[in-house]
Design a protein around this motif. Structure first.
Motif, mmCIF file in Angstrom:
data_model
loop_
_atom_site.group_PDB
_atom_site.id
_atom_site.type_symbol
_atom_site.label_atom_id
_atom_site.label_comp_id
_atom_site.label_asym_id
_atom_site.label_seq_id
_atom_site.Cartn_x
_atom_site.Cartn_y
_atom_site.Cartn_z
ATOM 1 N N LEU A 197 -100.620 64.160 52.576
ATOM 2 C CA LEU A 197 -99.951 64.489 51.305
ATOM 3 C C LEU A 197 -99.012 65.675 51.490
ATOM 4 O O LEU A 197 -98.826 66.509 50.590
ATOM 5 N N SER A 198 -98.386 65.729 52.662
ATOM 6 C CA SER A 198 -97.600 66.910 53.026
ATOM 7 C C SER A 198 -96.131 66.791 52.695
ATOM 8 O O SER A 198 -95.415 67.796 52.667
ATOM 9 N N GLY A 199 -95.649 65.568 52.439
ATOM 10 C CA GLY A 199 -94.213 65.394 52.206
ATOM 11 C C GLY A 199 -93.864 65.114 50.765
ATOM 12 O O GLY A 199 -92.795 64.564 50.472
ATOM 13 N N LEU A 200 -94.720 65.503 49.835
ATOM 14 C CA LEU A 200 -94.505 65.198 48.427
ATOM 15 C C LEU A 200 -93.985 66.410 47.671
ATOM 16 O O LEU A 200 -94.459 67.526 47.846
ATOM 17 N N GLY A 238 -101.151 64.574 31.822
ATOM 18 C CA GLY A 238 -102.423 65.130 31.379
ATOM 19 C C GLY A 238 -103.478 64.052 31.166
ATOM 20 O O GLY A 238 -104.647 64.223 31.532
ATOM 21 N N PHE A 239 -103.037 62.937 30.566
ATOM 22 C CA PHE A 239 -103.948 61.817 30.345
ATOM 23 C C PHE A 239 -104.523 61.305 31.654
ATOM 24 O O PHE A 239 -105.736 61.061 31.773
ATOM 25 N N MET A 240 -103.679 61.176 32.676
ATOM 26 C CA MET A 240 -104.137 60.652 33.952
ATOM 27 C C MET A 240 -105.028 61.635 34.696
ATOM 28 O O MET A 240 -105.946 61.237 35.422
ATOM 29 N N PHE A 244 -104.431 57.280 51.622
ATOM 30 C CA PHE A 244 -103.427 57.007 50.598
ATOM 31 C C PHE A 244 -102.215 56.316 51.195
ATOM 32 O O PHE A 244 -101.661 55.377 50.614
ATOM 33 N N SER A 245 -101.827 56.738 52.378
ATOM 34 C CA SER A 245 -100.696 56.104 53.055
ATOM 35 C C SER A 245 -100.999 54.659 53.412
ATOM 36 O O SER A 245 -100.164 53.770 53.230
ATOM 37 N N ALA A 246 -102.221 54.396 53.910
ATOM 38 C CA ALA A 246 -102.600 53.037 54.291
ATOM 39 C C ALA A 246 -102.700 52.106 53.088
ATOM 40 O O ALA A 246 -102.361 50.926 53.175
ATOM 41 N N PRO A 279 -96.585 62.275 38.364
ATOM 42 C CA PRO A 279 -96.316 62.653 39.749
ATOM 43 C C PRO A 279 -97.133 61.823 40.743
ATOM 44 O O PRO A 279 -98.216 61.317 40.418
ATOM 45 N N VAL A 280 -96.612 61.700 41.957
ATOM 46 C CA VAL A 280 -97.339 61.001 43.010
ATOM 47 C C VAL A 280 -98.689 61.657 43.249
ATOM 48 O O VAL A 280 -99.693 60.974 43.493
ATOM 49 N N TYR A 281 -98.740 62.984 43.167
ATOM 50 C CA TYR A 281 -100.013 63.685 43.345
ATOM 51 C C TYR A 281 -101.065 63.180 42.357
ATOM 52 O O TYR A 281 -102.236 63.007 42.699
ATOM 53 N N VAL A 282 -100.661 62.948 41.135
ATOM 54 C CA VAL A 282 -101.604 62.505 40.116
ATOM 55 C C VAL A 282 -102.074 61.084 40.410
ATOM 56 O O VAL A 282 -103.267 60.773 40.317
ATOM 57 N N PHE A 283 -101.140 60.207 40.771
ATOM 58 C CA PHE A 283 -101.532 58.842 41.135
ATOM 59 C C PHE A 283 -102.469 58.853 42.336
ATOM 60 O O PHE A 283 -103.463 58.115 42.380
ATOM 61 N N ALA A 284 -102.161 59.704 43.317
ATOM 62 C CA ALA A 284 -102.984 59.774 44.531
ATOM 63 C C ALA A 284 -104.406 60.224 44.216
ATOM 64 O O ALA A 284 -105.375 59.661 44.739
ATOM 65 N N VAL A 285 -104.563 61.214 43.345
ATOM 66 C CA VAL A 285 -105.920 61.703 43.055
ATOM 67 C C VAL A 285 -106.677 60.708 42.185
ATOM 68 O O VAL A 285 -107.897 60.559 42.322
ATOM 69 N N PHE A 286 -105.985 59.995 41.304
ATOM 70 C CA PHE A 286 -106.641 58.966 40.506
ATOM 71 C C PHE A 286 -107.182 57.862 41.405
ATOM 72 O O PHE A 286 -108.340 57.448 41.298
ATOM 73 N N GLN A 287 -106.366 57.405 42.329
ATOM 74 C CA GLN A 287 -106.799 56.351 43.243
ATOM 75 C C GLN A 287 -107.860 56.844 44.219
ATOM 76 O O GLN A 287 -108.699 56.058 44.678
ATOM 77 N N LEU A 288 -107.843 58.124 44.538
ATOM 78 C CA LEU A 288 -108.883 58.693 45.393
ATOM 79 C C LEU A 288 -110.260 58.474 44.788
ATOM 80 O O LEU A 288 -111.216 58.125 45.504
#
Length: 451
Positions: free
Chosen positions: A94-97, A21-23, A73-75, A109-118
């Motif tokens: 983001l299809s294999g998560l 939630g924090f992230m 994100f992959s790169a 979750p990886v999804y959360v890290f991915a959206v933060f870095q986005l």
């Protein structure tokens, strides 16, 4: 920023609802920084370029989001390939998560890290736009963003934060983006403006900000969002490091604002609102890489140094003749360099890691590593960005026509103006405004109704 399996805890991590939630909140805070940047830049330009400046930030929200999902994100954070790029097929689209698949070694979750870095990937090219105000075709800018994040941002993010990235493995410290975001964007801005040249009337015509309240609003949103940008970069809130970064963000920003204003008063005889806003941003930039390594007293010192040096740096464009419209080079490049290098002096060894700077008995080792990181990102981004701008300029053209630049880029590129003075009455404001596509649609609908 802690990244990858090199920081894997002794016990297998489990999903933390609190950290997740924090992230997510931090991700939303970083997202609001891009509209904040749009207001900050939009207030600093002349009336005739306001909408274009807003759009140059907003379009990044669209373009970079799609590219990040498809391959960015992959790169940036996929399995290392030679220290320079990453790639993991499960990250493509983001299809294999799995819904609760955790980011390596962490409780989110990886999804959360991915959206933060986005959100970091979105704001970085938007920062560049401030240097190019008044004179760049919108289609060329959109294409530049597409190419730049692909060729420059995604690889550099991997160098600095990706497990196996060569600067990451070297031991360069960048808590939240001094190199990957600010030096990267500042160097890119310099590279592009050296290719496309100066605005018409640079150093001759007045080019004052048209709305300082808008600038202050943008600066306030940036300051607010930056707490998510910095504190969130520890990827959790279990050990107090994020809290220290939060405090240091506030402290350094305040110190830099005061230092900029003091320099301005001594140098120019006044405390300006633009100086307050610019000083705050300089402090935010400088503490971004260093706030996880220093104490609050160190944060004060870093803020003061950055405030003064960035205030001095913004005047270089007039002496050296490069047209950095809204001081991206003076604030983001210089501020990023200052904050990154000062880690080598002010790192206490008691917060983010056990690395100590020169003032805490650590010698010059970390300063040398920081200098390598600064030099590598600066050189790569400067050269690559200049090449991209040159190619675009020689093919589709980067700049609008001179008459468009003089009359105003908003009407030509967006068929709109920021302020409607047609109903004000009297003088120039009473002249009939040029019709927009929306006006034409409305007129057609009115005819149908009349019929």
């Amino acid at each position: 920023m802690p990244t990858g399996i090199s920081t894997l805890a002794a016990d297998t991590p489990t999903l933390s609802a609190a950290n997740t939630g924090f992230m997510l909140i931090c991700s939303a805070l970083v997202m609001i920084m891009t509209p904040g940047l749009a207001f900050f830049y939009g207030g600093m330009v002349r009336v005739k370029s306001t909408l274009n400046m807003l759009m140059m930030s907003f379009i990044s929200l669209g373009i970079v989001t799609i590219l990040w999902v498809l391959y960015g994100f992959s790169a940036a954070f996929g399995t290392d390939k030679g220290g320079f790029i990453g790639w993991t097929s499960d990250y493509v689209g983001l299809s294999g998560l799995g819904l609760t698949q955790l980011w390596d070694g962490y409780t989110i979750p990886v999804y959360v890290f991915a959206v933060f870095q986005l959100m970091f990937a979105i704001i970085t090219p938007a920062l560049i736009s401030g240097a190019l105000a008044d004179r760049v075709k919108f289609t060329a800018w959109a294409l530049f963003i597409t190419l730049w994040v692909t060729v420059v941002y995604f690889p550099v993010a991997h160098w600095v934060w990706g497990a196996g990235g060569w600067l990451f493995e070297l031991g360069v410290i960048d808590f939240a983006g001094g190199t990957a975001v600010h030096i990267n964007a500042g160097a890119a801005a310099l590279g592009v403006i050296l290719v496309i040249g100066k605005r018409v009337g640079f150093k001759k015509d007045p080019m004052r900000p048209h709305s300082l309240p808008l600038v202050m609003l943008g600066a306030g949103l940036l300051w607010f969002g930056w707490f998510g940008f910095n504190a969130g970069s520890w990827l959790g809130n279990d050990d107090g490091v994020g809290a220290v970064m939060f405090v240091n963000t506030q402290v350094a920003t305040a110190a830099a604002m005061l230092a900029w204003l003091a320099y301005e008063k001594i140098r120019h005889g006044a405390f300006t609102t633009l100086g307050a806003a610019s000083g705050a941003v300089a402090g935010l930039v400088a503490i971004t890489p260093s706030g996880g390594s220093c104490s609050p007293l160190g944060a004060i010192a870093i803020g003061v140094i950055a405030g003064v040096l960035c205030a001095m740096a913004v005047g270089l464009k007039f002496k050296l003749g490069y047209d950095d419209s809204l001081d991206v080079v003076g604030v983001h490049l210089v501020g990023g360099v200052v904050g990154s290098l000062l880690i080598g002096f002010f790192a206490t060894g008691g917060v983010q890691n056990d690395v100590k700077g020169l003032f805490y008995g650590g010698g010059l080792d970390q300063l040398g590593k920081q200098a390598i990181g600064v030099g590598a990102v600066l050189a790569y981004s400067l050269v690559a960005s200049a090449i991209l701008a040159f190619v675009l300029d020689k093919t589709i053209g980067m700049r609008v026509d001179e008459d468009v630049e003089i009359s105003g880029i908003d009407q030509d590129e967006h068929a709109e103006t920021a302020y409607d003075f047609s109903g004000a009455g009297g003088g120039a404001g009473s002249r009939k405004a040029a019709p927009t596509p929306a006006d034409s649609v409305a007129a057609a609908e009115n005819k149908k109704v009349d019929a």
